[in-house]
Design a protein around this motif. Structure first.
Motif, PDB file in Angstrom:
ATOM      1  N   UNK A  89      46.014  39.095  51.983  1.00 44.41           N
ATOM      2  CA  UNK A  89      44.808  39.329  51.195  1.00 44.41           C
ATOM      3  C   UNK A  89      44.875  40.769  50.703  1.00 44.41           C
ATOM      4  N   UNK A  90      44.785  40.975  49.399  1.00 41.79           N
ATOM      5  CA  UNK A  90      44.985  42.305  48.823  1.00 41.79           C
ATOM      6  C   UNK A  90      43.684  43.077  48.637  1.00 41.79           C
ATOM      7  N   UNK A  91      42.746  42.542  47.895  1.00 45.38           N
ATOM      8  CA  UNK A  91      41.516  43.276  47.604  1.00 45.38           C
ATOM      9  C   UNK A  91      40.324  42.329  47.469  1.00 45.38           C
ATOM     10  N   UNK A  92      39.142  42.852  47.804  1.00 44.22           N
ATOM     11  CA  UNK A  92      37.873  42.203  47.501  1.00 44.22           C
ATOM     12  C   UNK A  92      37.183  42.988  46.390  1.00 44.22           C
ATOM     13  N   UNK A  93      36.624  42.278  45.439  1.00 43.68           N
ATOM     14  CA  UNK A  93      35.770  42.901  44.436  1.00 43.68           C
ATOM     15  C   UNK A  93      34.359  42.384  44.708  1.00 43.68           C
ATOM     16  N   UNK A  94      33.557  43.198  45.414  1.00 43.50           N
ATOM     17  CA  UNK A  94      32.246  42.728  45.849  1.00 43.50           C
ATOM     18  C   UNK A  94      31.287  42.565  44.669  1.00 43.50           C
ATOM     19  N   UNK A  95      31.468  43.340  43.629  1.00 42.89           N
ATOM     20  CA  UNK A  95      30.580  43.230  42.479  1.00 42.89           C
ATOM     21  C   UNK A  95      30.835  41.936  41.712  1.00 42.89           C
ATOM     22  N   UNK A  96      32.097  41.635  41.493  1.00 45.93           N
ATOM     23  CA  UNK A  96      32.452  40.419  40.758  1.00 45.93           C
ATOM     24  C   UNK A  96      32.506  39.184  41.658  1.00 45.93           C
ATOM     25  N   UNK A  97      32.460  39.403  42.959  1.00 46.55           N
ATOM     26  CA  UNK A  97      32.624  38.331  43.948  1.00 46.55           C
ATOM     27  C   UNK A  97      33.949  37.594  43.735  1.00 46.55           C
ATOM     28  N   UNK A  98      35.021  38.363  43.879  1.00 51.55           N
ATOM     29  CA  UNK A  98      36.364  37.794  43.806  1.00 51.55           C
ATOM     30  C   UNK A  98      37.215  38.355  44.935  1.00 51.55           C
ATOM     31  N   UNK A  99      38.290  37.659  45.238  1.00 54.06           N
ATOM     32  CA  UNK A  99      39.302  38.143  46.166  1.00 54.06           C
ATOM     33  C   UNK A  99      40.658  37.951  45.496  1.00 54.06           C
ATOM     34  N   UNK A 100      41.540  38.920  45.648  1.00 53.69           N
ATOM     35  CA  UNK A 100      42.896  38.821  45.117  1.00 53.69           C
ATOM     36  C   UNK A 100      43.871  38.710  46.274  1.00 53.69           C
ATOM     37  N   UNK A 101      44.767  37.731  46.188  1.00 54.02           N
ATOM     38  CA  UNK A 101      45.708  37.434  47.270  1.00 54.02           C
ATOM     39  C   UNK A 101      47.116  37.340  46.705  1.00 54.02           C
ATOM     40  N   UNK A 102      48.092  37.450  47.599  1.00 51.98           N
ATOM     41  CA  UNK A 102      49.480  37.274  47.188  1.00 51.98           C
ATOM     42  C   UNK A 102      49.795  35.792  47.018  1.00 51.98           C
ATOM     43  N   UNK A 103      50.857  35.531  46.265  1.00 51.21           N
ATOM     44  CA  UNK A 103      51.155  34.169  45.832  1.00 51.21           C
ATOM     45  C   UNK A 103      51.611  33.224  46.915  1.00 51.21           C
TER      46      UNK A 103
END
Length: 422
Positions: free
Chosen positions: A66-80
């Motif tokens: 798990x790379x990052x959370x964007x709390x404002x946009x309510x997203x999470x970025x993960x590796x493939x």
């Protein structure tokens, strides 16, 4: 030469000569650049040759963070390379959830989304509908970002069938975490299902119907209800004639319920109830084949009745069949593209010669309803018939040629079912 690799069920042996397991994006770029033919391999939960390559395969098993959370946009970025079972606990701990999950957490996020794997729920789009951005290593080794907000081709890039390149990062929409309770009801009369289908499938956040097509009944109804804080959790003792199971159940009645997620009115985190199976166990039966067809929602009962008419052919080869609903979406190659759907899933005994003879009969029964087969499961539908079911296929072909003009990521599956090469 690579020792031949197989998928998780052991029914398919990959033909690739080399399997690479890079640990960085730079290493992925290097593999892609020097390969002539390449496919990305996920968690090996496809039952056909969709992930195979005549030369090289690349696994992203080491890129699973798990790379990052964007709390404002309510997203999470993960590796493939991350699997849902690796992601969901971390999401829950951070106070978040995904809107939908498949029946097993063992599958990779990238692979599930690329094949439009669906999960369940009347108001829930398939797993791919959570994607808001992708990062892809394309055929020339470049890293390309595609997002819902900025790129018109995004709707074609999400359910890519692996044809655009190697997906190295994924950004997913997330929601506040929630709890679910799971109750199993037994022996729903088929006549009651026909009379109350809409009420039954819309009665909870997610509903699954399991049947062996042997009698005029549905063996089990798995009802997954969201539990609001402070709300009573007692389950009704009856559901349209089906009775509450007195103990935990496995969808295949002869198997132990130990691998299954908790039932019996015990509320728990979303990721420990929405899947049917637990990450630490082999999902389903292990020794199996799978097929699945998505039927437009308005034809659900007619399609169920069509399968019931041939149950004497289906039942002897079947372990269990599952019926569930999925919301419509706008992803070009999704099996739910512009149609709310009912999935008719078959878990077969591991007898491909017999199953391969039966599937044309099932597809014939479902043909009047425009049934679309799951991209990662077993089907025998002729390529021209399958292609006719996707209005955006020409646009998708153009997108693949734009990203991969030399066909580096094309394989026999794409050649046959997307480009129509005999």
């Amino acid at each position: 030469m690579l020792e031949k690799q197989s998928n998780w069920a052991g029914n398919y042996t990959y033909s690739a000569a080399r399997l690479h397991a890079p640990k960085t994006i730079a290493e992925i770029q290097e593999v892609v650049t020097r390969s002539r033919k390449l496919r990305a391999l996920g968690s090996r939960h496809s039952f056909n040759n969709i992930a195979d390559s005549p030369e090289d395969m690349v696994s992203l098993e080491h890129l699973n963070r798990v790379l990052t959370f964007d709390h404002e946009r309510r997203t999470v970025t993960v590796e493939g390379g991350i699997k849902y079972g690796q992601l969901c606990g971390q999401l829950h701990q951070a106070g978040y959830a995904l809107h939908n999950l498949a029946s097993l957490p063992h599958i990779s996020v990238a692979g599930a989304c690329a094949t439009a794997t669906h999960g369940s729920g009347d108001s829930n789009g398939n797993l791919a509908t959570a994607l808001s951005a992708l990062e892809i290593v394309t055929a020339d080794g470049e890293v390309v970002a595609v997002s819902r907000d900025q790129h018109a081709q995004f709707k074609g890039a999400v359910v890519s069938l692996g044809g655009l390149g190697v997906v190295t990062k994924i950004t997913l929409d997330i929601v506040p975490t929630f709890e679910v309770r799971q109750d199993v009801y037994e022996n729903l009369p088929l006549a009651r299902l026909e009379d109350h289908f809409e009420e039954i499938v819309s009665s909870a956040y997610s509903v699954s119907l399991f049947t062996d097509w042997q009698n005029e009944r549905v063996n089990q109804v798995w009802v997954k209800r969201r539990v609001e804080e402070g709300a009573a959790v007692a389950a009704p003792s009856e559901l349209f004639g089906a009775t509450l199971a007195p103990a935990d159940r496995h969808p295949i009645a002869s198997l132990s319920a130990e691998p299954c997620t908790p039932q019996m009115d015990i509320a728990g985190p979303w990721h420990e109830r929405l899947p049917h199976f637990r990450m630490e166990f082999t999902p389903s039966s292990g020794e199996e084949l799978q097929s699945e067809y998505m039927v437009p929602r308005q034809h659900a009962l007619a399609a169920i009745q069509a399968i019931d008419r041939i149950r004497e052919h289906v039942a002897p080869l079947l372990q269990i069949s599952e019926l569930r609903t999925i919301a419509a979406d706008d992803l070009w190659m999704s099996t739910c593209y512009q149609q709310a759907s009912v999935a008719i899933h078959f878990t077969w005994k591991k007898d491909w010669p017999a199953v391969s003879q039966l599937l044309p009969l099932i597809e014939e029964q479902l043909a009047p309803f425009g049934a679309r087969p799951h991209w990662g499961k077993l089907f025998t539908m002729p390529p021209k018939r399958l292609q006719s079911l996707y209005a955006k296929l020409p646009d998708f072909q153009t997108l693949l040629r734009t990203y991969d003009p030399q066909g580096k990521f094309r394989n026999p599956f794409l050649d046959t079912y997307i480009f129509g090469v005999e």
